[in-house]
Design a protein around this motif. Structure first.
Motif, mmCIF file in Angstrom:
data_model
loop_
_atom_site.group_PDB
_atom_site.id
_atom_site.type_symbol
_atom_site.label_atom_id
_atom_site.label_comp_id
_atom_site.label_asym_id
_atom_site.label_seq_id
_atom_site.Cartn_x
_atom_site.Cartn_y
_atom_site.Cartn_z
ATOM 1 N N GLY A 87 0.923 -1.066 -0.012
ATOM 2 C CA GLY A 87 -0.069 -0.094 -0.021
ATOM 3 C C GLY A 87 0.833 1.120 -0.006
ATOM 4 O O GLY A 87 2.013 1.301 -0.169
ATOM 5 N N LYS A 88 0.074 2.451 0.157
ATOM 6 C CA LYS A 88 0.904 3.565 0.239
ATOM 7 C C LYS A 88 0.438 4.340 1.625
ATOM 8 O O LYS A 88 -0.496 4.072 1.984
ATOM 9 N N ILE A 89 1.522 5.209 1.941
ATOM 10 C CA ILE A 89 1.165 5.883 3.262
ATOM 11 C C ILE A 89 1.311 7.488 2.782
ATOM 12 O O ILE A 89 1.782 7.656 1.641
ATOM 13 N N GLU B 227 -12.574 4.338 -1.038
ATOM 14 C CA GLU B 227 -12.036 2.586 -1.031
ATOM 15 C C GLU B 227 -10.707 2.406 -0.675
ATOM 16 O O GLU B 227 -9.865 3.190 -1.088
ATOM 17 N N ARG B 228 -10.440 1.390 0.109
ATOM 18 C CA ARG B 228 -9.167 1.026 0.841
ATOM 19 C C ARG B 228 -8.643 2.193 1.574
ATOM 20 O O ARG B 228 -7.291 2.021 1.673
ATOM 21 N N THR B 229 -9.305 3.016 2.063
ATOM 22 C CA THR B 229 -8.738 3.978 2.721
ATOM 23 C C THR B 229 -8.611 4.157 4.308
ATOM 24 O O THR B 229 -9.796 3.672 4.926
ATOM 25 N N ASP B 230 -7.734 4.575 4.803
ATOM 26 C CA ASP B 230 -7.711 4.526 6.248
ATOM 27 C C ASP B 230 -6.941 5.944 6.594
ATOM 28 O O ASP B 230 -5.613 6.177 6.480
ATOM 29 N N VAL C 11 -3.426 3.959 2.264
ATOM 30 C CA VAL C 11 -4.284 2.996 1.252
ATOM 31 C C VAL C 11 -3.603 1.654 1.106
ATOM 32 O O VAL C 11 -2.794 1.429 0.817
ATOM 33 N N ASP C 12 -4.679 0.565 1.353
ATOM 34 C CA ASP C 12 -3.905 -0.557 1.416
ATOM 35 C C ASP C 12 -4.628 -1.350 0.030
ATOM 36 O O ASP C 12 -5.670 -1.372 -0.446
#
Ligand SMILES: Cc1cc2nc3c(=O)[nH]c(=O)nc-3n(C[C@H](O)[C@H](O)[C@H](O)COP(=O)(O)OP(=O)(O)OC[C@H]3O[C@@H](n4cnc5c(N)ncnc54)[C@H](O)[C@@H]3O)c2cc1C
Length: 393
Positions: free
Chosen positions: A162-164, A196-199, A216-217
């Protein structure tokens, strides 16, 4: 504004689609209207740690999202090299209005530029259509403990990781992400649904709370060939990778100038504007911001008009980063000392802008950027006075 930009404004390209009054239909007035809205909503957005819904709506309605696109794609061409000065003004204006919005717009323009530069015509057209249809883009390059990887499988390309530190996470539906691969680093233009896929739970910073920066995963996502932009290694290709740093500097500059304006206004209101120490601080602020503006413009102009001088373009942008950071730190110190405790009290906008600026000033490898610029200066055989064209144009 250049002739082509004025023409584009007159043709009303990228104009609002929700029937706004005629007088805000030129780019300059739409820019001002958008900036005024961002500034008005900035405090509330910060309090709630959100990108304000009215700002998101206006981003599209006022044609701001489409503005970086070339005129042939319904924009006003802010990413075109001939429009570097208009892009500089835009980034500076948004930085002054709300640094978080400036961050989002900078990423949006950067992603459009990268797809334009390295993608195929069909890929760019698809992105432009998505933007015209209401999508936002951005560049998500930062990796955390589980860096994004991509590998070819029978049905396409499979993402893992994922990305940070991804600004606009949850809001941006066409992010351009970097991913490691066997052949080197790839750029992939994704198509996500809102949220979507967001934290966003890990984004607990001092400032820039309303930039929706999250993780984001992307594990398990399968994408087709058509989503891969350019060749391996394009993202970090010089001079555009480091040279493009002038853009975030322009946003920082806008934030620093806004702080000086707030400080000046509050000194006047409190009738403290004749005090010699305050006068000295105002002089410090104005000259610091002015110096940064000079350097950032020079770096932007160099990259736009003489990018074939790659090493020089990179060195100038790296130096502009250092000058911008120093200038912003000087401005913040002077403003906070000069306004006193009130600069640390909510809802004084000085409190929020300084928090945002000090957070957003943290950019990757500042020491390395200065060291590389210093190496360029040491290796140059010419005189120092001829090294840059700071006062040109
Ligand atoms: C508001 C905000 C929004 C962002 N949005 C995005 C986004 O949308 N997309 C994205 O990709 N990124 C984003 N980022 C991340 C950004 O691009 C940088 O990755 C991040 O800000 C780096 O900050 P840092 O201070 O940790 O940098 P670092 O590079 O870790 O620097 C910290 C310090 O360590 C030093 N240092 C660095 N490397 C070394 C080393 N090897 N040895 C010794 N010292 C070292 C530096 O010189 C500096 O003094 C965002 C950041 C912010 C603040």
């Amino acid at each position: 504004m250049s002739a082509s930009l004025i023409q584009a404004s007159r043709r009303n390209v990228g104009a609002p689609r929700i029937g706004l009054p005629d007088e805000i239909n030129s780019w300059q007035s739409r820019l001002s209207a958008f900036a005024a809205l961002c500034e008005k909503r900035a405090g509330e957005a910060d309090e709630q740690s959100i990108v304000h819904p009215s700002v998101v709506e206006a981003f599209h309605a006022l044609g701001v999202a489409a503005a970086p696109l070339p005129t042939g794609f319904g924009g006003i061409g802010l990413i075109e090299t001939s429009e570097w000065s208009a892009l500089f003004d835009t980034l500076r204006t948004f930085g002054a209005a709300d640094l978080s919005v400036g961050r989002l717009f900078e990423g949006h323009a950067n992603a459009i530029d990268l797809v334009h530069r390295y993608g195929t015509d069909a890929q760019f057209k698809k992105l432009a259509n998505a933007i015209q249809g209401g999508a936002l883009t951005g560049v998500w390059g930062a990796d955390g403990a589980n860096p994004l990887q991509v590998r070819q499988v029978a049905k396409g390309w499979l993402l893992e990781g994922g990305k940070i530190l991804a600004s606009g996470a949850g809001l941006i539906t066409r992010p351009l992400v970097t991913a490691g691969s066997e052949a080197g680093q790839r750029l992939i233009l994704l198509d996500l649904k809102p949220g979507e896929r967001t934290d966003l739970s890990g984004w607990t910073p001092l400032g820039m709370r309303s930039s929706a920066t999250g993780s984001v995963d992307l594990s398990g996502l399968l994408v087709s060939d058509s989503r891969l932009i350019g060749r391996p290694g394009d993202f970090m290709r010089q001079p555009h990778f480091s040279g493009g740093a002038w853009r975030f500097c322009a946003v920082h500059l806008g934030g620093a100038e806004h702080l000086v304006e707030l400080y000046r206004e509050q000194l006047r209101q409190r009738q403290r504007d004749n005090d010699p120490y305050q006068l000295q601080r105002i002089a410090t602020c104005v000259s610091a911001a002015g110096s940064a503006a000079y350097w950032i413009k020079a770096a932007a102009r160099q990259l736009a008009l003489r990018s074939e001088e790659a090493e020089k373009s990179v060195a100038l942008s790296n130096l502009a980063r250092g000058v911008t950071e120093r200038s912003a730190l000087d401005v913040m110190e002077a403003v906070q000392r000069g306004a006193g405790l009130s600069a640390f009290m909510r809802a004084n906008p000085i409190e929020r802008v300084a928090r945002d600026l000090s957070t957003y000033l943290r950019q990757p490898v500042p020491d390395l950027a200065m060291a590389e610029a210093a190496r360029f200066a040491l290796a140059d055989a010419g005189s120092i006075k001829d090294m840059w064209d700071l006062d040109e144009g």
